[in-house]
Design a protein around this motif. Structure first.
Motif, PDB file in Angstrom:
ATOM      1  N   ARG A  39      36.143  81.359  96.481  1.00 51.45           N
ATOM      2  CA  ARG A  39      36.153  82.106  96.692  1.00 51.45           C
ATOM      3  C   ARG A  39      36.906  83.294  96.870  1.00 51.45           C
ATOM      4  O   ARG A  39      36.578  84.786  97.748  1.00 51.45           O
ATOM      5  N   ARG A 108      31.982  81.023  85.669  1.00 49.34           N
ATOM      6  CA  ARG A 108      32.284  79.487  86.208  1.00 49.34           C
ATOM      7  C   ARG A 108      33.215  78.801  85.005  1.00 49.34           C
ATOM      8  O   ARG A 108      33.917  78.527  84.818  1.00 49.34           O
ATOM      9  N   ASP A 184      23.033  76.311  96.219  1.00 44.20           N
ATOM     10  CA  ASP A 184      24.423  76.151  94.930  1.00 44.20           C
ATOM     11  C   ASP A 184      23.407  74.477  94.342  1.00 44.20           C
ATOM     12  O   ASP A 184      23.967  74.296  93.330  1.00 44.20           O
TER      13      ASP A 184
HETATM   14  O1   DC Z   1      33.923  74.022  98.958  1.00 43.83           O
HETATM   15  P1   DC Z   1      33.850  75.210  99.433  1.00 43.83           P
HETATM   16  O2   DC Z   1      33.125  75.212 100.567  1.00 43.83           O
HETATM   17  O3   DC Z   1      34.749  75.710  99.745  1.00 43.83           O
HETATM   18  O4   DC Z   1      32.592  75.768  98.393  1.00 43.83           O
HETATM   19  C1   DC Z   1      32.533  77.659  98.494  1.00 43.83           C
HETATM   20  C2   DC Z   1      31.417  77.280  97.654  1.00 43.83           C
HETATM   21  O5   DC Z   1      31.750  77.296  95.738  1.00 43.83           O
HETATM   22  C3   DC Z   1      29.947  76.543  97.695  1.00 43.83           C
HETATM   23  O6   DC Z   1      29.408  77.569  98.429  1.00 43.83           O
HETATM   24  C4   DC Z   1      30.093  76.512  96.093  1.00 43.83           C
HETATM   25  C5   DC Z   1      31.097  77.409  95.534  1.00 43.83           C
HETATM   26  N1   DC Z   1      31.481  75.838  94.963  1.00 43.83           N
HETATM   27  C6   DC Z   1      30.677  75.402  93.207  1.00 43.83           C
HETATM   28  O7   DC Z   1      30.101  76.512  92.714  1.00 43.83           O
HETATM   29  N2   DC Z   1      31.800  74.450  92.313  1.00 43.83           N
HETATM   30  C7   DC Z   1      33.078  74.112  92.655  1.00 43.83           C
HETATM   31  N3   DC Z   1      32.973  73.155  91.978  1.00 43.83           N
HETATM   32  C8   DC Z   1      33.300  74.713  93.758  1.00 43.83           C
HETATM   33  C9   DC Z   1      32.680  75.138  94.702  1.00 43.83           C
END
Ligand code: DC
Length: 224
Positions: A39, A108, A184
């Motif tokens: 975020r 990532r 996702d």
């Molecule tokens: O848990 P959250 O809703 O705050 O996460 C926000 C976004 O970040 C979610 O849509 C997917 C991404 N995310 C991700 O791709 N990998 C992670 N380890 C954590 C979150």
């Protein structure tokens, strides 16, 4: 590695944050919210005016922001270039854009490396860490002895999220969450998925206290 790592994955609204923080508190572990880091990266991209329909543009700028994340379960902190962004990263603009940013492999790679460094430090200098996200059991901490995959029905998840927000309805939340879950779970880079050795826990009919005590029980069972 001496410290304990608890990997907590699941979709939004499954209860990951409340459960992870409580478990970390109870066991004296650090806590990391990896979603907050994605975020924060998204918040910075929006502020820079980066075209979020262009993955190459996102990749090209992804090394620029300095994202710092605290690990205190009682006071999770997140900053970008020294600016506290804990409030703005929960806003609707970031929530709508975060799936596009977190799908970019360069984003990532950078954040996973940072998360692994925080995990190593928490194990070296402390008792360990509870890490929550989408790819923790599979990518960030495949060696974690305790892996939990939290789920809940789409309606229960939307209800919980609506209770945390103002100016929305369960129906609107359910539609928005379904869209984000699809993005996702179907992206090419580390989609949301359960590790084979993770324990799946459906929280639909459970209270927060029941989920916490089940996770604590599983943790004790899996750690000598
Ligand atoms: O848990 P959250 O809703 O705050 O996460 C926000 C976004 O970040 C979610 O849509 C997917 C991404 N995310 C991700 O791709 N990998 C992670 N380890 C954590 C979150």
């Amino acid at each position: 590695m001496a410290g304990l790592v608890v990997a907590m994955d699941g979709p939004s609204g499954s209860g990951k944050s409340s459960v992870s923080r409580a478990v970390a508190r109870e066991l004296g572990l650090r806590y990391l919210d990896t979603g907050a880091m994605y975020r924060a990266m998204t918040w910075w991209m929006l502020r820079q005016g980066v075209d979020l329909d262009d993955p190459e543009a996102i990749a090209a700028r992804s090394g620029e922001p300095e994202i710092t994340s605290g690990t205190d379960p009682d006071a999770p902190a997140i900053a970008v270039d020294g600016e506290d962004v804990a409030g703005p990263i929960r806003g609707p603009e970031v929530t709508a854009a975060v799936s596009a940013v977190s799908a970019v492999p360069e984003v990532r790679r950078r954040l996973v490396a940072q998360q692994q460094a925080i995990m190593d430090e928490s194990c070296r200098d402390g008792a360990g860490i509870v890490i929550e996200g989408r790819d923790i059991g599979l990518v960030v901490a495949p060696q974690a002895p305790v892996k939990i995959f939290l789920t809940a029905s789409a309606e229960a998840r939307a209800r919980r999220r609506t209770a945390e927000l103002t100016g929305t309805t369960v129906e609107a939340q359910q539609a928005a969450m379904a869209r984000r879950d699809t993005l996702d779970s179907t992206r090419a880079a580390s989609p949301l998925a359960k590790a084979d050795d993770a324990v799946e826990l459906d929280t639909t009919a459970l209270s927060l206290e029941e989920v916490i005590s089940e996770v604590l029980r599983l943790t004790k069972e899996r750690t000598p």
